[in-house]
Design a protein around this motif. Sequence first.
Motif, PDB file in Angstrom:
ATOM      1  N   ASP A   1     -13.338  18.501 -10.735  1.00 15.10           N
ATOM      2  CA  ASP A   1     -13.577  19.935 -10.819  1.00 15.10           C
ATOM      3  C   ASP A   1     -13.903  20.572  -9.475  1.00 15.10           C
ATOM      4  N   GLY A   2     -14.019  19.767  -8.425  1.00 11.70           N
ATOM      5  CA  GLY A   2     -14.239  20.292  -7.083  1.00 11.70           C
ATOM      6  C   GLY A   2     -15.685  20.555  -6.738  1.00 11.70           C
ATOM      7  N   LYS A   3     -16.601  20.278  -7.658  1.00 12.68           N
ATOM      8  CA  LYS A   3     -18.014  20.569  -7.379  1.00 12.68           C
ATOM      9  C   LYS A   3     -18.973  19.487  -7.874  1.00 12.68           C
ATOM     10  N   SER A   4     -18.635  18.808  -8.963  1.00  8.13           N
ATOM     11  CA  SER A   4     -19.534  17.796  -9.512  1.00  8.13           C
ATOM     12  C   SER A   4     -19.685  16.613  -8.561  1.00  8.13           C
ATOM     13  N   ALA A   5     -20.918  16.108  -8.454  1.00  7.21           N
ATOM     14  CA  ALA A   5     -21.163  14.906  -7.666  1.00  7.21           C
ATOM     15  C   ALA A   5     -20.888  13.683  -8.539  1.00  7.21           C
ATOM     16  N   GLY A   6     -20.855  12.517  -7.926  1.00  2.84           N
ATOM     17  CA  GLY A   6     -20.624  11.301  -8.687  1.00  2.84           C
ATOM     18  C   GLY A   6     -19.443  10.518  -8.152  1.00  2.84           C
ATOM     19  N   GLY A   7     -18.973   9.561  -8.950  1.00  2.00           N
ATOM     20  CA  GLY A   7     -17.915   8.656  -8.513  1.00  2.00           C
ATOM     21  C   GLY A   7     -16.600   9.337  -8.198  1.00  2.00           C
ATOM     22  N   THR A   8     -16.234  10.342  -8.994  1.00  2.00           N
ATOM     23  CA  THR A   8     -14.973  11.040  -8.756  1.00  2.00           C
ATOM     24  C   THR A   8     -15.026  11.817  -7.446  1.00  2.00           C
ATOM     25  N   SER A   9     -16.132  12.508  -7.213  1.00  4.63           N
ATOM     26  CA  SER A   9     -16.319  13.234  -5.951  1.00  4.63           C
ATOM     27  C   SER A   9     -16.284  12.271  -4.766  1.00  4.63           C
ATOM     28  N   TYR A  10     -16.987  11.145  -4.900  1.00  2.00           N
ATOM     29  CA  TYR A  10     -17.035  10.132  -3.845  1.00  2.00           C
ATOM     30  C   TYR A  10     -15.623   9.647  -3.503  1.00  2.00           C
ATOM     31  N   THR A  11     -14.857   9.327  -4.537  1.00  3.36           N
ATOM     32  CA  THR A  11     -13.515   8.778  -4.329  1.00  3.36           C
ATOM     33  C   THR A  11     -12.583   9.827  -3.734  1.00  3.36           C
ATOM     34  N   PHE A  12     -12.662  11.046  -4.227  1.00  2.00           N
ATOM     35  CA  PHE A  12     -11.827  12.140  -3.720  1.00  2.00           C
ATOM     36  C   PHE A  12     -12.099  12.356  -2.229  1.00  2.00           C
TER      37      PHE A  12
ATOM     38  N   LYS B   1       0.820  -1.204   0.000  1.00  4.42           N
ATOM     39  CA  LYS B   1       0.000   0.000   0.000  1.00  4.42           C
ATOM     40  C   LYS B   1       0.856   1.256   0.000  1.00  4.42           C
ATOM     41  N   MET B   2       1.970   1.228   0.697  1.00  5.44           N
ATOM     42  CA  MET B   2       2.854   2.391   0.760  1.00  5.44           C
ATOM     43  C   MET B   2       3.581   2.638  -0.558  1.00  5.44           C
ATOM     44  N   MET B   3       3.426   1.714  -1.509  1.00  7.16           N
ATOM     45  CA  MET B   3       4.037   1.875  -2.829  1.00  7.16           C
ATOM     46  C   MET B   3       2.974   1.951  -3.921  1.00  7.16           C
ATOM     47  N   SER B   4       1.750   2.331  -3.545  1.00  4.58           N
ATOM     48  CA  SER B   4       0.638   2.278  -4.494  1.00  4.58           C
ATOM     49  C   SER B   4      -0.093   3.611  -4.609  1.00  4.58           C
ATOM     50  N   VAL B   5      -0.557   3.896  -5.829  1.00  4.00           N
ATOM     51  CA  VAL B   5      -1.348   5.088  -6.100  1.00  4.00           C
ATOM     52  C   VAL B   5      -2.588   4.681  -6.886  1.00  4.00           C
ATOM     53  N   ALA B   6      -3.702   5.345  -6.626  1.00  4.33           N
ATOM     54  CA  ALA B   6      -4.943   5.115  -7.361  1.00  4.33           C
ATOM     55  C   ALA B   6      -5.298   6.369  -8.159  1.00  4.33           C
ATOM     56  N   PHE B   7      -6.141   6.181  -9.170  1.00  4.04           N
ATOM     57  CA  PHE B   7      -6.555   7.287 -10.033  1.00  4.04           C
ATOM     58  C   PHE B   7      -8.075   7.408 -10.035  1.00  4.04           C
ATOM     59  N   THR B   8      -8.569   8.636 -10.111  1.00  5.68           N
ATOM     60  CA  THR B   8     -10.000   8.886 -10.284  1.00  5.68           C
ATOM     61  C   THR B   8     -10.177  10.168 -11.070  1.00  5.68           C
ATOM     62  N   GLY B   9     -11.185  10.200 -11.929  1.00  7.56           N
ATOM     63  CA  GLY B   9     -11.382  11.407 -12.722  1.00  7.56           C
ATOM     64  C   GLY B   9     -12.638  11.348 -13.570  1.00  7.56           C
ATOM     65  N   HIS B  10     -12.993  12.483 -14.128  1.00  8.15           N
ATOM     66  CA  HIS B  10     -14.196  12.595 -14.937  1.00  8.15           C
ATOM     67  C   HIS B  10     -14.077  11.794 -16.234  1.00  8.15           C
ATOM     68  N   ARG B  11     -15.198  11.357 -16.715  1.00  2.21           N
ATOM     69  CA  ARG B  11     -15.230  10.609 -17.972  1.00  2.21           C
ATOM     70  C   ARG B  11     -15.098  11.551 -19.170  1.00  2.21           C
ATOM     71  N   THR B  12     -15.452  12.809 -18.975  1.00  2.00           N
ATOM     72  CA  THR B  12     -15.283  13.821 -20.017  1.00  2.00           C
ATOM     73  C   THR B  12     -14.160  14.760 -19.598  1.00  2.00           C
ATOM     74  N   ILE B  13     -13.162  14.905 -20.447  1.00  2.00           N
ATOM     75  CA  ILE B  13     -12.046  15.805 -20.158  1.00  2.00           C
ATOM     76  C   ILE B  13     -12.492  17.226 -20.483  1.00  2.00           C
TER      77      ILE B  13
END
Length: 204
Positions: free
Chosen positions: A179-190, A51-63
């Motif tokens: 984007d700091g405001k949209s709800a959804g999976g990215t917000s949840y994960t962040f 875990k100390m050597m791992s990173v995860a990614f999350t982001g919007h489906r539309t860039i």
Amino acid sequence: MKEKESYIEKQKGIFGDTTWFTYRYEVNGMVYETSAGSLDICRKARDKWMKMMSVAFTGHRTIRTNKYALSVSLNEEVRFCYENGIRFFYIGCAVGFDMMAAHTILEQRKQYPDMVLVAVVPYVGQDVYFNKEDKQRYADILRQADKVVVLSEYYYAQCYAHRNDYMISHACRLIAYWDGKSAGGTSYTFNKAQKKKLVIHNLF
């Protein structure tokens, strides 16, 4: 991903009534060794090490920002993580930022072959509604990933949240495109990553 687990079980103590495990785990040329009174304790210690050597990614489906600038920032961030000891890169296989992150890792893996790309699939058939181009990208990512983790055979209401929980639980850092405001999976994960006190870098 080349994994090998081995251990030696011994009886210790004056009366030989204490079990002791000497444990060794190898993955992509990296080695972790420990010893403890149970195999479960050894494996939990190994998971903490990974875990100390791992990173995860999350982001919007539309860039929503300049794709080239985001690509440059993403490359820099992945390289920074690698240079600071990160070796395991967890992506959720969605379209948009996830796929961009996966391709960034695959490109950099050519230079750093000990990078480990872990594709976390929420359910079999995740790509059912992807367009033709994204279906091909998805298939390419799964084919080239070092490890594919499939969490469910079928879709269910919380499968994406559970996918995100899995990645957060296995990482010490999060690279986000939110984007700091949209709800959804990215917000949840962040927000979940913040509560878990992961190091977060938002590229939005």
